[in-house]
Design an enzyme around this catalytic site. Sequence first.
Site, PDB file in Angstrom:
ATOM      1  N   CYS A 130     -34.787  27.411-106.282  1.00 45.60           N
ATOM      2  CA  CYS A 130     -34.658  28.723-105.360  1.00 45.60           C
ATOM      3  C   CYS A 130     -36.376  29.089-105.272  1.00 45.60           C
ATOM      4  O   CYS A 130     -36.959  29.423-106.135  1.00 45.60           O
ATOM      5  CB  CYS A 130     -34.115  29.803-106.288  1.00 45.60           C
ATOM      6  SG  CYS A 130     -34.229  31.381-105.621  1.00 45.60           S
ATOM      7  N   CYS A 133     -37.226  32.530-105.592  1.00 49.64           N
ATOM      8  CA  CYS A 133     -37.096  33.060-107.025  1.00 49.64           C
ATOM      9  C   CYS A 133     -38.360  32.589-107.920  1.00 49.64           C
ATOM     10  O   CYS A 133     -39.190  33.307-108.569  1.00 49.64           O
ATOM     11  CB  CYS A 133     -35.877  32.616-107.649  1.00 49.64           C
ATOM     12  SG  CYS A 133     -34.512  32.950-106.906  1.00 49.64           S
ATOM     13  N   ASP A 134     -38.941  31.405-107.498  1.00 51.04           N
ATOM     14  CA  ASP A 134     -39.981  30.753-108.428  1.00 51.04           C
ATOM     15  C   ASP A 134     -40.980  30.279-107.872  1.00 51.04           C
ATOM     16  O   ASP A 134     -42.131  30.141-108.724  1.00 51.04           O
ATOM     17  CB  ASP A 134     -39.216  29.491-109.001  1.00 51.04           C
ATOM     18  CG  ASP A 134     -38.074  29.937-109.959  1.00 51.04           C
ATOM     19  OD1 ASP A 134     -38.019  31.015-110.475  1.00 51.04           O
ATOM     20  OD2 ASP A 134     -37.026  28.978-110.097  1.00 51.04           O
TER      21      ASP A 134
END
Length: 303
Positions: A130, A133-134
């Site tokens: 992701c 997300c990261d």
Amino acid sequence: MYDIVIVGAGTAGLSAAIYGVRAGKKVLVLEGQNFGGQIINSPEIENYPGIAKTSGFEFASGLYEQASNLGADIEFEQVVEVEKQGKGFIVHTGGRQIECLAVILATGAKNRPLGVEKENQLIGMGISYCATCDGAFFRDQKTAVVGGGNTALEDAEFLSNFCEKVYVIHRRDEFRGEQWLSDNLRKKDNVEFVMDSVVTDIIGENGVQGVIIKNVKTGEETELSVTGLFVAIGQMPDNKAFEKLVDLDSGGYIQAKEDCKTSCEGIFAAGDCRTKGVRQLATAAADGAVAGLAACEYINKSQ
């Protein structure tokens, strides 16, 4: 007899349980593996509104404890079938049958892995599924995205805004994603396409230091120096047990819109298991709230 049975104890399922018990319903959550879903493997979360920073385990544990303390029953059993019976349903596990008035399917989806050595070992230590997300953890670093669909191209676009270099590795000579996405990436100086290639090995023991890629046409192997590897080759929903009861799309996702209603009255779908454009922690929690309240409304009207 339960009012609501929720299949899956990820973010969507536990959020639905919280809303269900707060509305006065008797709620059972059934989970075949571990609570928390995919997010439990994320070492850091920095994109959930209102929580500046936490770990996936802490986040999932908080949801579990909140739902449990409010009165939801959470049990670890694999659901193998849901059967419509009269105005309600029978949920079948490996060992028993549970009657309820409404069902919320929150089975999530699994990221499709590359299947190379060290992949599982380095999840959260350079390997991510992701980018939104990261990705921020790799500012000013060299990264690679594996995949050729819209998600991979969108991930590369996102990473290109703050990474020093972004390689896009795809096993074919053309992308499956929309043309305008690849056209936009071609205009960026810090994005490089690596076509007709697959990742065969990951370099690094305590973190990603690089990848070995192989050209599928020539057999030539090359090493790329990267600290982040973002895998975007699709997800795998697990909804086959419910295909006779609710409509699935060609990818196996439950067909449900933002109201979380499925083709079967009384069954709702929440989180990554349903058809949707954005699959994030915040949208999973939102789905849980919508599905939980929708199930309560359905029960109230049917009684």
